[in-house]
Every structure is written in C-alpha cells, then in structure tokens.
Design a protein around this motif. Structure first.
Motif, mmCIF file in Angstrom:
data_model
loop_
_atom_site.group_PDB
_atom_site.id
_atom_site.type_symbol
_atom_site.label_atom_id
_atom_site.label_comp_id
_atom_site.label_asym_id
_atom_site.label_seq_id
_atom_site.Cartn_x
_atom_site.Cartn_y
_atom_site.Cartn_z
ATOM 1 N N LEU A 36 0.782 -1.338 -0.061
ATOM 2 C CA LEU A 36 -0.091 0.171 0.115
ATOM 3 C C LEU A 36 0.827 1.387 -0.197
ATOM 4 O O LEU A 36 0.415 2.256 -0.455
ATOM 5 C CB LEU A 36 -0.904 0.074 1.373
ATOM 6 C CG LEU A 36 -2.032 1.059 1.529
ATOM 7 C CD1 LEU A 36 -3.025 1.097 0.264
ATOM 8 C CD2 LEU A 36 -2.778 0.784 2.960
ATOM 9 N N ALA A 37 1.996 1.243 0.735
ATOM 10 C CA ALA A 37 3.003 2.476 1.031
ATOM 11 C C ALA A 37 3.793 2.531 -0.133
ATOM 12 O O ALA A 37 4.899 1.652 -0.549
ATOM 13 C CB ALA A 37 3.660 2.289 2.069
ATOM 14 N N PRO A 38 4.007 3.594 -0.913
ATOM 15 C CA PRO A 38 5.076 3.703 -2.148
ATOM 16 C C PRO A 38 6.173 3.677 -1.606
ATOM 17 O O PRO A 38 7.252 3.119 -2.217
ATOM 18 C CB PRO A 38 4.572 4.995 -3.211
ATOM 19 C CG PRO A 38 2.985 5.289 -2.639
ATOM 20 C CD PRO A 38 2.894 4.454 -1.077
ATOM 21 N N ALA A 39 6.716 4.170 -0.483
ATOM 22 C CA ALA A 39 7.919 4.236 0.133
ATOM 23 C C ALA A 39 8.404 2.660 0.485
ATOM 24 O O ALA A 39 9.480 2.288 0.229
ATOM 25 C CB ALA A 39 8.016 4.932 1.553
ATOM 26 N N MET A 40 7.476 1.761 0.476
ATOM 27 C CA MET A 40 8.018 0.491 0.952
ATOM 28 C C MET A 40 8.136 -0.291 -0.194
ATOM 29 O O MET A 40 9.024 -1.042 -0.485
ATOM 30 C CB MET A 40 6.817 -0.233 1.652
ATOM 31 C CG MET A 40 6.602 -0.074 3.017
ATOM 32 S SD MET A 40 7.914 -0.663 4.091
ATOM 33 C CE MET A 40 7.116 -0.477 5.731
ATOM 34 N N LEU A 41 7.442 0.073 -1.493
ATOM 35 C CA LEU A 41 7.727 -0.487 -2.646
ATOM 36 C C LEU A 41 9.099 0.334 -3.422
ATOM 37 O O LEU A 41 9.809 -0.763 -4.032
ATOM 38 C CB LEU A 41 6.644 -0.286 -3.642
ATOM 39 C CG LEU A 41 5.275 -0.751 -3.635
ATOM 40 C CD1 LEU A 41 4.179 -0.259 -4.572
ATOM 41 C CD2 LEU A 41 5.424 -2.314 -3.775
#
Length: 456
Positions: A82-87
């Motif tokens: 869900l989190a772009p930073a995680m991706l």
C-alpha cells in the motif's frame, strides 16, 4: 484508514528492517511452510505465478524466493504494498533475488483493485498483513477469484493473545486481534485452516520494545500516550518480563480445488467410504472415480456399486488389482510395478467424487502413500470415521496428517451408532464440521442413498 496506514508504514520504510525482528521470524516460517507444500507436490510445478500482498520491505520475498529456486521452480512475482515508500525500498532487495518481479501499489482492502489484477495466480501470500484489513472475508473472496485452479492462499496474522504482557502493563487501548475461530469462518470455501503458534521476542528492556514498535510503524495504544502513564507501563513491563514480549501468530492455508468435488477417504478399511461416496455423488450431481481398486477377486468393485446406488456417471479405475490388500501388496502379488504418476483426475470440469483405497497412510508403491495422491489431486477431503470407541484418536490423527500437508478438509462423516460425546470432541479438537452421522442401515439401495443426501 487506508491513507493513515500507508503513511504510517511509508514513514518508517528506510529503517524498517532494523526493528522488524518478529516480522523476519514469521516471514521465514511462512516461507518454510510454503516451500514444504511445493516440495511434497508430485509432480512439482515447473513455474509459479505469485501475488504477494503487503510485501513491506520484502522479508517474505527474500525468504521464499531462494527456497523455491532451490526446488527448481521458476517464479514470476507480482509484489504489492500500500505504501509507495515500501515499494521503493523493496526494489533494492529484489535485485539480488532469483525470479522475475513486478512491483505494484495495491490496496488489499479494496476487492475492486484485486479484481483488476491481470491473469491468475498459483499462490497468493502475505506475512503479518492480515490483521490490518477491515473486511477480511471480502478480501479473501477477491483473492480466491484470482487463483488458478489448484492455487493456494498462505497468510500470517497476529492473533488474540498477542502482546499479553504489554497489554497487562499498559491497559486498554491495544487492537483487538482476531481469534482462529473467527478467521476460520471467513474462508471463501470449505477446508481452509488456521494454525496458531506462540513466538517470544526478546528486548533489552521496555524502552527497546517500544522503539521497535515505533520503528515498524505500529502504535503503542494511543496516538499520543500520556508520558507519565507510559513510563509507569514501561516499569511494569520491565518488572514482569524485562521487556520481552510474546506474540500469538496465526498461519492460514487454503487451496482452490482444481475442479468442484471431494476426495473421500477413511480412518479404516470397510468404514463406509463407498456408501458416503454414492451419497455425495448423487447429492452433488457428480461423477465418480476410484483411481485404485483392489479386492476384485472377491467382488465386482466399488465403481459398479456406486453406479447402481447413485445413478451417476462413473470413470473406470486406472489400477485394478485382484487381492484384497493394499495397492502395493496387491501389485506385488501379481508381479506388477505400479506407476503413481499415471494416476490423474479424469478430464472435465464438472463435479467429481473421488474415493481412495483404504486410509491416508496406505502405500501405493514403495515411495507413495494415499495421502500423497490426495495432495496431488487437490480436492477437499471428506473423512469417514467410525462413531464408536477409539474414533477420537484415529480421526484427530488423520485430520492432523491432512493439515500438515495443507490439504483442505471439507468435513467428517461418522459411521455407526450416533455418539454425542465423540461428535463433540471431533468437532472441537479437530476444528471441523461433522457433516452427517450415518447409522448401520437396514438396507443399502438407491432409495437409502437418496434419503441420506447431504453436501459438504
């Protein structure tokens, strides 16, 4: 809520791994469990298409990818969060792993987003993401619809009882995590199972525990806890455990059948599998298939019996042997070498009732047991057991063996005089439905089969 969760995890992405001790342990355990399922598969799949939800920084991907590669399985991953930073963070990790990877932002709480994914998946997995979803049943239904026939779902979640020491020290305000019974009722079809395990995580005091909790984006209990109350809770936790905490982790496994139907097996020979198979075939409008038939020297076999009792289409056995022995011993008596790889489900996509020979641990040849064939066929199991003394032990052992293989259990049928205590014990300890209790019948004919109609 979705935006808040994404922001919370995105804010800690850069330093997440340093605080994710529990997440790393749980990811490794789930990777080992998934690998075991495919290691035991016969034939082993050459390729897999995997959808991972809530991938975070890639701890599950990192644990699972080399294990599957070690089995010789080629994998195409769709890795989502869900989190772009995680991706963005996971991209660094993926460059070192075997397999082909696509990264995609996905809100697993949105069934429409799941439905919009391309193609079908052989495995949907996610580690410690399930507790964040507001409507788990809706997400499960959407994920199940994206599975290829025979595909699997494998998940982990926090369960009720997690962080009991911190809850006692802090008081009210922590999330209410689900119980296994609640999760069990949410599967999109029969046979899924949730297993619970306790994991202890050591910390160098309560302060280190809270630092790790914040470091993975989790709340302490309130958005802005009162400092005095927090210090008091930390002192209580240090006094009770030295900062160590315990988690109760659920592992959920479900498999989409390759086609509608069930595999009927038993806890003993002569337990009533053929009668139950006939009842189910008629009730489901299914064809019948007994892949291995022994004992033909003494009887015509179960296939013509079911055809007469249920009035359904039947498929001939692949292996037919004369001696009333296990397939391995009957084949040896005739000087035949069996090839279990030749045993396949008959063509077609209509409902099918398959009946095994004997019980789960009956040998087919020197390397293959009946439970191996059940696992390969991938149909939910209906387990037929006697109702009388001794059935609790035999039935629970059989259920445990099935679940260790990740085999779906549709339910149990008890054969013999009804016994309330035995039924209750099997349902409670076996975490399974008793579909029917069939007493000894005065007559076994087509009318009796029609009268006893039930379905899983």
């Amino acid at each position: 809520m979705t935006a808040r969760i994404a922001a919370s995890f995105g804010a800690v992405a850069a330093d997440y791994d340093r605080h994710a001790g529990l997440q790393r342990v749980v990811a490794r355990r789930l990777a080992e469990r998934i690998t075991g399922l495919y290691r035991a598969a016969a034939p082993r799949p050459a390729t897999l298409r995997i959808l991972e939800i809530g991938a975070g920084t890639g701890l599950l991907t990192e644990a699972l990818a080399p294990r599957l590669a070690g089995l010789g399985v080629s994998v195409h991953w769709t890795v989502t969060d869900l989190a772009p930073a995680m991706l963005e963070r996971i991209g660094t990790r993926l460059r070192t792993l075997p397999g082909a990877f696509d990264r995609r932002r996905l809100d697993a709480a949105d069934p429409r987003a799941i439905a919009a994914l391309d193609g079908r998946f052989d495995l949907v997995c996610g580690s410690l993401v399930w507790q964040w979803l507001p409507d788990r049943a809706a997400t499960l239904a959407a994920l199940a619809a994206r599975l290829a026939p025979g595909g699997r779902i494998a998940l982990t979640t926090l369960l009720d009882g997690s962080l009991a020491d911190w809850r006692a020290a802090w008081g009210a305000g922590l999330p209410d995590w689900p119980e296994t019974g609640t999760l069990q009722a949410e599967w999109p079809g029969p046979g899924g199972v949730w297993e619970a395990a306790d994991i202890a995580v050591a910390h160098e005091g309560a302060r280190a525990f809270l630092r790790d909790l914040r470091g993975i984006g989790a709340a302490i209990g309130n958005a802005r806890p009162d400092p005095a109350r927090l210090r008091a809770a930390m002192r209580r936790l240090d006094a009770a455990t030295g900062g160590d905490v315990g988690y109760r982790i659920g592992t959920g496994l479900w498999r989409r059948p390759p086609r509608p139907g069930v595999f009927v097996t038993g806890t003993d020979t002569g337990i009533g599998k053929t009668l139950v198979s006939a009842i189910l075939a008629r009730a489901l409008g299914a064809s019948y298939f007994k892949p291995i038939q022994t004992g033909l020297a003494d009887e015509a076999g179960d296939t013509p019996t079911v055809a007469e009792l249920a009035g359904v289409a039947v498929h001939p056995p692949v292996i037919a042997l004369a001696a009333p022995l296990s397939p391995q011993d009957a084949a040896r008596a005739e000087g035949i070498t069996l090839d279990p790889a030749a045993l396949r489900l008959p063509p077609g996509d209509g409902p099918l009732v398959v009946e095994g020979a004997g019980g789960l641990m009956v040998p087919i040849d020197g390397q293959t047991l009946m439970i191996d064939l059940i696992e390969r066929f991938g149909l939910p199991v209906v387990l037929v057991a006697r109702s009388t003394l001794g059935t609790i032990n035999h039935t629970l052992l059989s259920l445990e063996a099935l679940r260790r293989r990740g085999i779906a259990v549709a339910g149990v049928v008890l054969s013999g005089p009804p016994d309330v205590a035995n039924r209750r014990a099997i349902e409670t300890w076996g975490r399974v439905r008793v579909l029917a209790e069939i007493p000894r019948l005065d007559r076994v004919d087509a009318n009796a089969v029609a009268e006893w109609g039930f379905t899983p």
